[in-house]
Enzyme design. Structure first.
Site, PDB file in Angstrom:
ATOM      1  CG  HIS A  17      -1.738  -1.321   1.233  1.00  0.00           C
ATOM      2  ND1 HIS A  17      -2.398  -1.534   2.244  1.00  0.00           N
ATOM      3  CD2 HIS A  17      -2.925  -1.539   0.536  1.00  0.00           C
ATOM      4  CE1 HIS A  17      -3.130  -2.501   2.580  1.00  0.00           C
ATOM      5  NE2 HIS A  17      -3.545  -2.198   1.160  1.00  0.00           N
ATOM      6  CE  LYS A  41     -18.183  -5.872   7.696  1.00  0.00           C
ATOM      7  NZ  LYS A  41     -16.532  -6.169   7.086  1.00  0.00           N
ATOM      8  NE  ARG A  91      -3.387  -6.909  -4.518  1.00  0.00           N
ATOM      9  CZ  ARG A  91      -4.261  -7.291  -3.467  1.00  0.00           C
ATOM     10  NH1 ARG A  91      -3.647  -7.547  -2.256  1.00  0.00           N
ATOM     11  NH2 ARG A  91      -5.091  -6.871  -3.274  1.00  0.00           N
ATOM     12  CB  SER A 128      -4.559  -6.762   4.898  1.00  0.00           C
ATOM     13  OG  SER A 128      -4.226  -5.263   3.988  1.00  0.00           O
TER      14      SER A 128
HETATM   15  P1  ADP Z   1      -9.748  -3.028  -0.428  1.00  0.00           P
HETATM   16  O1  ADP Z   1     -10.306  -4.062   1.073  1.00  0.00           O
HETATM   17  O2  ADP Z   1     -10.533  -1.854  -0.786  1.00  0.00           O
HETATM   18  O3  ADP Z   1      -9.801  -3.847  -1.598  1.00  0.00           O
HETATM   19  P2  ADP Z   1      -7.113  -3.093   0.487  1.00  0.00           P
HETATM   20  O4  ADP Z   1      -6.152  -3.046   1.664  1.00  0.00           O
HETATM   21  O5  ADP Z   1      -6.887  -4.800   0.937  1.00  0.00           O
HETATM   22  O6  ADP Z   1      -8.626  -2.359   0.433  1.00  0.00           O
HETATM   23  O7  ADP Z   1      -6.237  -2.799  -0.518  1.00  0.00           O
HETATM   24  C1  ADP Z   1      -6.586  -0.922  -0.769  1.00  0.00           C
HETATM   25  C2  ADP Z   1      -5.767  -0.826  -2.468  1.00  0.00           C
HETATM   26  O8  ADP Z   1      -4.329  -1.328  -2.099  1.00  0.00           O
HETATM   27  C3  ADP Z   1      -6.619  -2.127  -3.592  1.00  0.00           C
HETATM   28  O9  ADP Z   1      -6.474  -1.036  -4.953  1.00  0.00           O
HETATM   29  C4  ADP Z   1      -5.611  -3.387  -3.786  1.00  0.00           C
HETATM   30  O10 ADP Z   1      -5.618  -3.721  -5.067  1.00  0.00           O
HETATM   31  C5  ADP Z   1      -3.645  -2.676  -3.478  1.00  0.00           C
HETATM   32  N1  ADP Z   1      -3.305  -2.778  -3.243  1.00  0.00           N
HETATM   33  C6  ADP Z   1      -3.753  -3.867  -2.109  1.00  0.00           C
HETATM   34  N2  ADP Z   1      -1.876  -4.458  -1.736  1.00  0.00           N
HETATM   35  C7  ADP Z   1      -1.186  -4.283  -2.743  1.00  0.00           C
HETATM   36  C8  ADP Z   1       0.618  -4.397  -3.435  1.00  0.00           C
HETATM   37  N3  ADP Z   1       0.859  -4.951  -2.531  1.00  0.00           N
HETATM   38  N4  ADP Z   1       0.648  -3.758  -3.871  1.00  0.00           N
HETATM   39  C9  ADP Z   1       0.532  -2.930  -4.757  1.00  0.00           C
HETATM   40  N5  ADP Z   1      -1.473  -2.179  -4.486  1.00  0.00           N
HETATM   41  C10 ADP Z   1      -1.620  -3.336  -3.411  1.00  0.00           C
END
Ligand code: ADP
Length: 148
Positions: A17, A41, A91, A128
Protein backbone atom coordinates in the site's frame (compact mmCIF):
# COMPACT_ATOMS: atom_id res chain seq x y z
CA UNK A 1 -4.10 21.67 -6.82
CA UNK A 2 -4.55 18.02 -7.82
CA UNK A 3 -6.03 15.92 -5.06
CA UNK A 4 -6.52 12.16 -5.13
CA UNK A 5 -7.99 9.75 -2.63
CA UNK A 6 -6.47 6.32 -2.01
CA UNK A 7 -9.29 4.25 -0.52
CA UNK A 8 -9.00 0.82 1.03
CA UNK A 9 -9.48 -1.31 4.10
CA UNK A 10 -5.77 -1.17 4.98
CA UNK A 11 -6.20 -3.91 7.59
CA UNK A 12 -3.24 -3.52 7.97
CA UNK A 13 -1.51 -0.90 5.75
CA UNK A 14 1.35 -2.85 4.14
CA UNK A 15 4.54 -1.90 2.29
CA UNK A 16 2.55 -2.68 -0.89
CA UNK A 17 0.00 0.00 0.00
CA UNK A 18 2.78 2.43 0.93
CA UNK A 19 4.47 1.93 -2.42
CA UNK A 20 1.23 2.82 -4.24
CA UNK A 21 0.69 5.88 -1.98
CA UNK A 22 4.29 7.08 -2.47
CA UNK A 23 4.06 6.72 -6.24
CA UNK A 24 0.71 8.54 -6.27
CA UNK A 25 2.39 11.41 -4.42
CA UNK A 26 4.61 11.89 -7.46
CA UNK A 27 1.49 12.62 -9.53
CA UNK A 28 -0.75 14.52 -7.13
CA UNK A 29 -0.30 17.52 -4.85
CA UNK A 30 -2.34 15.99 -2.07
CA UNK A 31 -3.30 12.41 -1.23
CA UNK A 32 -6.11 11.52 1.13
CA UNK A 33 -5.79 7.95 2.37
CA UNK A 34 -9.33 6.86 3.17
CA UNK A 35 -10.13 3.86 5.34
CA UNK A 36 -13.56 2.73 4.25
CA UNK A 37 -15.60 0.83 6.80
CA UNK A 38 -19.08 -0.52 7.27
CA UNK A 39 -20.98 1.39 9.95
CA UNK A 40 -23.09 -1.70 10.69
CA UNK A 41 -20.18 -3.84 11.89
CA UNK A 42 -20.14 -3.64 15.71
CA UNK A 43 -16.93 -2.40 17.33
CA UNK A 44 -15.29 -1.58 14.02
CA UNK A 45 -15.12 2.21 14.51
CA UNK A 46 -12.51 1.95 17.32
CA UNK A 47 -10.36 -0.44 15.33
CA UNK A 48 -10.53 1.86 12.33
CA UNK A 49 -9.36 4.82 14.44
CA UNK A 50 -6.26 2.78 15.42
CA UNK A 51 -5.62 2.16 11.73
CA UNK A 52 -5.96 5.91 11.01
CA UNK A 53 -3.40 6.72 13.71
CA UNK A 54 -0.97 4.06 12.47
CA UNK A 55 -1.04 5.42 8.90
CA UNK A 56 -0.86 9.03 10.13
CA UNK A 57 2.34 8.24 12.00
CA UNK A 58 3.91 6.81 8.83
CA UNK A 59 3.25 10.14 7.06
CA UNK A 60 3.74 12.41 10.09
CA UNK A 61 6.38 14.45 8.23
CA UNK A 62 4.51 14.75 4.94
CA UNK A 63 1.99 17.59 4.86
CA UNK A 64 0.63 16.37 1.51
CA UNK A 65 -0.96 13.30 3.10
CA UNK A 66 -4.20 13.19 5.07
CA UNK A 67 -5.66 10.04 6.60
CA UNK A 68 -9.32 9.67 7.43
CA UNK A 69 -11.88 6.94 8.02
CA UNK A 70 -15.14 7.10 6.08
CA UNK A 71 -18.38 5.27 5.54
CA UNK A 72 -20.58 5.38 2.47
CA UNK A 73 -19.62 5.87 -1.15
CA UNK A 74 -15.98 6.50 -2.00
CA UNK A 75 -17.00 9.09 -4.63
CA UNK A 76 -18.77 11.11 -1.92
CA UNK A 77 -15.68 10.87 0.28
CA UNK A 78 -13.60 12.09 -2.69
CA UNK A 79 -15.97 15.01 -3.37
CA UNK A 80 -15.87 16.09 0.28
CA UNK A 81 -12.10 16.42 -0.14
CA UNK A 82 -12.28 18.16 -3.51
CA UNK A 83 -10.59 15.15 -5.12
CA UNK A 84 -11.15 14.35 -8.81
CA UNK A 85 -9.15 11.12 -8.74
CA UNK A 86 -9.25 7.75 -7.01
CA UNK A 87 -6.00 5.78 -6.88
CA UNK A 88 -6.05 1.98 -6.75
CA UNK A 89 -3.36 -0.66 -7.01
CA UNK A 90 -3.43 -3.67 -9.32
CA UNK A 91 -1.61 -6.86 -8.40
CA UNK A 92 -3.07 -9.53 -10.64
CA UNK A 93 -5.83 -10.23 -13.16
CA UNK A 94 -8.27 -10.94 -10.35
CA UNK A 95 -7.72 -7.39 -9.04
CA UNK A 96 -8.24 -5.98 -12.52
CA UNK A 97 -11.66 -7.56 -13.00
CA UNK A 98 -12.91 -6.33 -9.65
CA UNK A 99 -11.30 -2.90 -9.99
CA UNK A 100 -12.60 -2.27 -13.49
CA UNK A 101 -16.12 -2.92 -12.27
CA UNK A 102 -15.66 -0.50 -9.37
CA UNK A 103 -14.11 2.15 -11.61
CA UNK A 104 -16.91 1.81 -14.18
CA UNK A 105 -19.52 2.13 -11.44
CA UNK A 106 -17.81 5.19 -10.02
CA UNK A 107 -17.63 6.85 -13.44
CA UNK A 108 -21.31 6.10 -13.99
CA UNK A 109 -22.24 7.96 -10.81
CA UNK A 110 -19.65 10.76 -10.77
CA UNK A 111 -16.99 12.47 -12.86
CA UNK A 112 -14.22 11.09 -10.69
CA UNK A 113 -11.49 9.29 -12.61
CA UNK A 114 -9.82 6.14 -11.28
CA UNK A 115 -6.06 5.89 -11.79
CA UNK A 116 -4.44 2.45 -11.55
CA UNK A 117 -0.88 1.78 -10.55
CA UNK A 118 0.46 -1.73 -11.05
CA UNK A 119 2.15 -3.31 -8.08
CA UNK A 120 5.92 -3.48 -8.12
CA UNK A 121 6.75 -7.12 -8.92
CA UNK A 122 8.55 -7.67 -5.62
CA UNK A 123 5.57 -6.34 -3.63
CA UNK A 124 2.67 -7.76 -5.64
CA UNK A 125 2.27 -10.88 -3.50
CA UNK A 126 1.68 -8.89 -0.32
CA UNK A 127 -1.90 -8.60 0.89
CA UNK A 128 -3.42 -7.53 4.19
CA UNK A 129 -5.14 -10.91 4.53
CA UNK A 130 -1.81 -12.74 4.11
CA UNK A 131 -0.23 -10.49 6.76
CA UNK A 132 -3.15 -11.10 9.15
CA UNK A 133 -2.92 -14.86 8.62
CA UNK A 134 0.84 -14.96 9.25
CA UNK A 135 0.49 -12.74 12.31
CA UNK A 136 -2.33 -14.87 13.76
CA UNK A 137 0.03 -17.84 13.48
CA UNK A 138 2.79 -16.12 15.40
CA UNK A 139 5.00 -15.04 12.49
CA UNK A 140 6.78 -11.67 12.83
CA UNK A 141 5.22 -9.67 9.98
CA UNK A 142 7.20 -6.46 10.53
CA UNK A 143 9.03 -6.85 7.19
CA UNK A 144 5.69 -6.45 5.39
CA UNK A 145 4.75 -3.30 7.31
CA UNK A 146 6.13 0.22 6.75
CA UNK A 147 8.63 1.48 9.33
CA UNK A 148 7.29 4.30 11.46
P1 ADP B 1 -9.94 -3.10 -0.46
O1 ADP B 1 -10.59 -3.84 0.67
O2 ADP B 1 -10.66 -1.84 -0.83
O3 ADP B 1 -9.53 -3.92 -1.64
P2 ADP B 1 -7.17 -3.09 0.43
O4 ADP B 1 -6.74 -2.45 1.69
O5 ADP B 1 -7.10 -4.58 0.37
O6 ADP B 1 -8.63 -2.54 0.21
O7 ADP B 1 -6.37 -2.51 -0.80
C1 ADP B 1 -6.42 -1.15 -1.14
C2 ADP B 1 -5.80 -0.94 -2.51
O8 ADP B 1 -4.43 -1.28 -2.48
C3 ADP B 1 -6.42 -1.82 -3.60
O9 ADP B 1 -6.45 -1.07 -4.81
C4 ADP B 1 -5.45 -2.97 -3.74
O10 ADP B 1 -5.48 -3.55 -5.02
C5 ADP B 1 -4.14 -2.25 -3.48
N1 ADP B 1 -3.10 -3.14 -2.98
C6 ADP B 1 -3.16 -3.98 -1.94
N2 ADP B 1 -2.00 -4.64 -1.75
C7 ADP B 1 -1.15 -4.18 -2.71
C8 ADP B 1 0.22 -4.47 -3.09
N3 ADP B 1 0.93 -5.39 -2.44
N4 ADP B 1 0.73 -3.82 -4.12
C9 ADP B 1 -0.01 -2.91 -4.81
N5 ADP B 1 -1.30 -2.59 -4.53
C10 ADP B 1 -1.86 -3.21 -3.49
Amino acid sequence: MRTAVFPGSFDPFTIGHKDIADRALRMFDKLVIGIGYNIHKPGIAGMVEDRVKAIQSIYADDMRVEVEAYTGLTVNFAKRHGASFIVRGLREVKDFEYERNLADTNSAISDIETVFLTARPELGFISSSMVRELSANGYDVSKFLPCI
